[in-house]
Design a protein around this motif. Structure first.
Motif, PDB file in Angstrom:
ATOM      1  N   ARG A  27      29.622  39.034  50.903  1.00  0.00           N
ATOM      2  CA  ARG A  27      29.707  39.104  49.438  1.00  0.00           C
ATOM      3  C   ARG A  27      28.843  40.248  48.913  1.00  0.00           C
ATOM      4  O   ARG A  27      29.243  40.979  47.998  1.00  0.00           O
ATOM      5  N   ALA A  28      27.657  40.412  49.516  1.00  0.00           N
ATOM      6  CA  ALA A  28      26.784  41.517  49.124  1.00  0.00           C
ATOM      7  C   ALA A  28      27.419  42.849  49.489  1.00  0.00           C
ATOM      8  O   ALA A  28      27.383  43.807  48.706  1.00  0.00           O
ATOM      9  N   PHE A  29      28.023  42.919  50.676  1.00  0.00           N
ATOM     10  CA  PHE A  29      28.678  44.155  51.107  1.00  0.00           C
ATOM     11  C   PHE A  29      29.797  44.535  50.139  1.00  0.00           C
ATOM     12  O   PHE A  29      29.875  45.678  49.671  1.00  0.00           O
ATOM     13  N   GLY A  59      36.257  41.702  50.241  1.00  0.00           N
ATOM     14  CA  GLY A  59      36.306  40.680  49.187  1.00  0.00           C
ATOM     15  C   GLY A  59      37.438  39.698  49.408  1.00  0.00           C
ATOM     16  O   GLY A  59      37.280  38.483  49.226  1.00  0.00           O
ATOM     17  N   ARG A  60      38.601  40.193  49.827  1.00  0.00           N
ATOM     18  CA  ARG A  60      39.743  39.302  50.092  1.00  0.00           C
ATOM     19  C   ARG A  60      39.499  38.427  51.309  1.00  0.00           C
ATOM     20  O   ARG A  60      39.923  37.268  51.346  1.00  0.00           O
ATOM     21  N   LYS A  87      31.266  30.835  52.424  1.00  0.00           N
ATOM     22  CA  LYS A  87      30.604  30.762  51.124  1.00  0.00           C
ATOM     23  C   LYS A  87      31.347  31.662  50.145  1.00  0.00           C
ATOM     24  O   LYS A  87      31.419  32.872  50.344  1.00  0.00           O
ATOM     25  N   PRO A  88      31.892  31.115  49.065  1.00  0.00           N
ATOM     26  CA  PRO A  88      32.656  31.924  48.102  1.00  0.00           C
ATOM     27  C   PRO A  88      31.736  32.719  47.192  1.00  0.00           C
ATOM     28  O   PRO A  88      30.523  32.504  47.147  1.00  0.00           O
ATOM     29  N   PHE A  89      32.330  33.643  46.456  1.00  0.00           N
ATOM     30  CA  PHE A  89      31.579  34.350  45.419  1.00  0.00           C
ATOM     31  C   PHE A  89      31.124  33.348  44.362  1.00  0.00           C
ATOM     32  O   PHE A  89      31.856  32.428  43.990  1.00  0.00           O
ATOM     33  N   PHE A 122      36.248  44.104  39.921  1.00  0.00           N
ATOM     34  CA  PHE A 122      36.293  43.684  41.320  1.00  0.00           C
ATOM     35  C   PHE A 122      37.117  42.402  41.462  1.00  0.00           C
ATOM     36  O   PHE A 122      37.960  42.283  42.357  1.00  0.00           O
ATOM     37  N   ALA A 123      36.876  41.441  40.563  1.00  0.00           N
ATOM     38  CA  ALA A 123      37.608  40.179  40.613  1.00  0.00           C
ATOM     39  C   ALA A 123      39.114  40.400  40.482  1.00  0.00           C
ATOM     40  O   ALA A 123      39.915  39.762  41.176  1.00  0.00           O
ATOM     41  N   GLU A 124      39.495  41.307  39.610  1.00  0.00           N
ATOM     42  CA  GLU A 124      40.919  41.596  39.433  1.00  0.00           C
ATOM     43  C   GLU A 124      41.519  42.222  40.687  1.00  0.00           C
ATOM     44  O   GLU A 124      42.659  41.923  41.062  1.00  0.00           O
ATOM     45  N   GLN A 125      40.765  43.078  41.363  1.00  0.00           N
ATOM     46  CA  GLN A 125      41.276  43.762  42.542  1.00  0.00           C
ATOM     47  C   GLN A 125      41.484  42.820  43.729  1.00  0.00           C
ATOM     48  O   GLN A 125      42.371  43.048  44.558  1.00  0.00           O
ATOM     49  N   ILE A 126      40.662  41.788  43.852  1.00  0.00           N
ATOM     50  CA  ILE A 126      40.816  40.894  45.002  1.00  0.00           C
ATOM     51  C   ILE A 126      41.767  39.750  44.712  1.00  0.00           C
ATOM     52  O   ILE A 126      42.056  38.946  45.596  1.00  0.00           O
TER      53      ILE A 126
END
Length: 331
Positions: free
Chosen positions: A257-259, A288-289, A297-299, A310-314
């Motif tokens: 998630r950090a990456f 992210g996907r 562990k989810p975002f 970012f959320a839209e892209q994944i």
């Protein structure tokens, strides 16, 4: 990955757990002990050769006594036992390597695997150095049991994040390990980078320098900077995987998630729009996907709220990913 590849990864993980423990223990019993007479008195001397330089080294462990005799006997006996067990487990290594190559699981460059094994052998992997650049995607692939696109797997270098205060302090520990993997590694004058004769580079970063890089993101908001700092404090993830030559290797690296969010920030908030930024964005969304579909562990809500782009892209049509993203951003 198919069933055979996933099964092999399980075998590799079981093997690596035993192999890492034994080779780390073997390192503690490297060299030999013997008696040396100095001015009529005998002293227990430990001898060993530095692998990175070939230089012979020794140190005195004290004058001959019942205690030093016991120390020598224990060392000799334990070293013979460990060498025997390591030799036996190495017999299991050859067929494991053959299967790994045949199944075409590994895509990690062998020199990177050599470096990581040396860090593990000297107990530097995790406590002092962890993977956090593009090489970490091999770790995420193995953890998820799924392949990422070859086009975003960058080769030719390894990024390590150190807990040391300065790069010079970190390289005092790192450079000997690098030279055990390849004696040709040398430090460059223009930055915290080591390079070998084939051009493979190891880039060293400290937590301090990484935090400063976050602070310098030209277009990041205070909220985004705060989230990125918090992500750096997440526990690293680890697993064993397979290098391109079929050899097993343990990897410890930045939480995916950090990456993903750090790569997204670098690609979109640093005021640049070149090939490097586009690759960073592709890496961010691919990892992210993986997190959305396979991650343990989810975002967190604050992660996605701080980075709506970012959320839209994944959110790419996967039902589970769509549910997670829309939970925070609506349909």
């Amino acid at each position: 990955m198919n069933h055979a590849q996933l099964r092999h990864l399980e075998d590799v993980r079981e093997f690596w757990e035993r192999y890492e423990f034994l080779t780390t223990l073997q390192e503690k019993f490297r060299g030999a002990m013997g008696w040396k007479t100095v001015r009529g008195a005998e002293y227990l001397i430990q001898y060993w050769t530095l692998p990175e330089t070939g230089k012979k080294t020794m140190r005195s462990l004290g004058r001959r006594s019942p205690e030093t005799e016991k120390q020598k006997d224990s060392f000799d006996r334990t070293r013979v036992e460990i060498d025997k067990v390591v030799a036996e487990i190495k017999d299991d290594l050859e067929p494991l390597v053959r299967v790994g190559k045949a199944l075409k699981i590994g895509r990690l460059e062998p020199i990177a695997a050599d470096v990581l094994r040396e860090l593990a052998r000297h107990e530097l992997s995790g406590p002092r150095f962890m993977i956090f650049g593009s090489v970490a995607m091999h770790l995420y692939e193995a953890s998820a049991g799924a392949f990422l696109s070859r086009s975003i797997l960058i080769e030719g270098d390894l990024d390590l994040l150190s807990t040391a205060k300065t790069p010079s302090e970190a390289f005092k520990e790192l450079l000997p390990a690098l030279r055990r993997a390849d004696k040709s590694f040398e430090l460059l004058d223009d930055g915290p980078v080591a390079i070998n004769k084939r051009g493979y580079r190891v880039h060293l970063h400290t937590r301090r320098s990484f935090r400063e890089a976050i602070e310098d993101l030209a277009e990041a908001s205070e909220e985004q900077i705060s989230v990125l700092h918090s992500l750096l404090d997440l526990e690293p993830v680890s697993t064993a995987t397979v290098a391109r030559d079929g050899s097993p290797v343990g990897m410890i690296g930045m939480d995916p998630r950090a990456f993903a969010l750090t790569k997204h920030a670098v690609a979109t908030l640093d005021g640049e729009d070149g090939a490097a930024a586009r690759i960073a964005a592709d890496q961010a969304y691919a990892v992210g996907r993986l997190v959305m579909k396979f991650g343990a562990k989810p975002f967190e809500a604050e992660h996605l709220e701080a980075f709506p782009g970012f959320a839209e892209q994944i959110d790419v049509g996967d039902p589970e990913a769509t549910t997670m993203v829309r939970k925070f951003f609506g349909p």
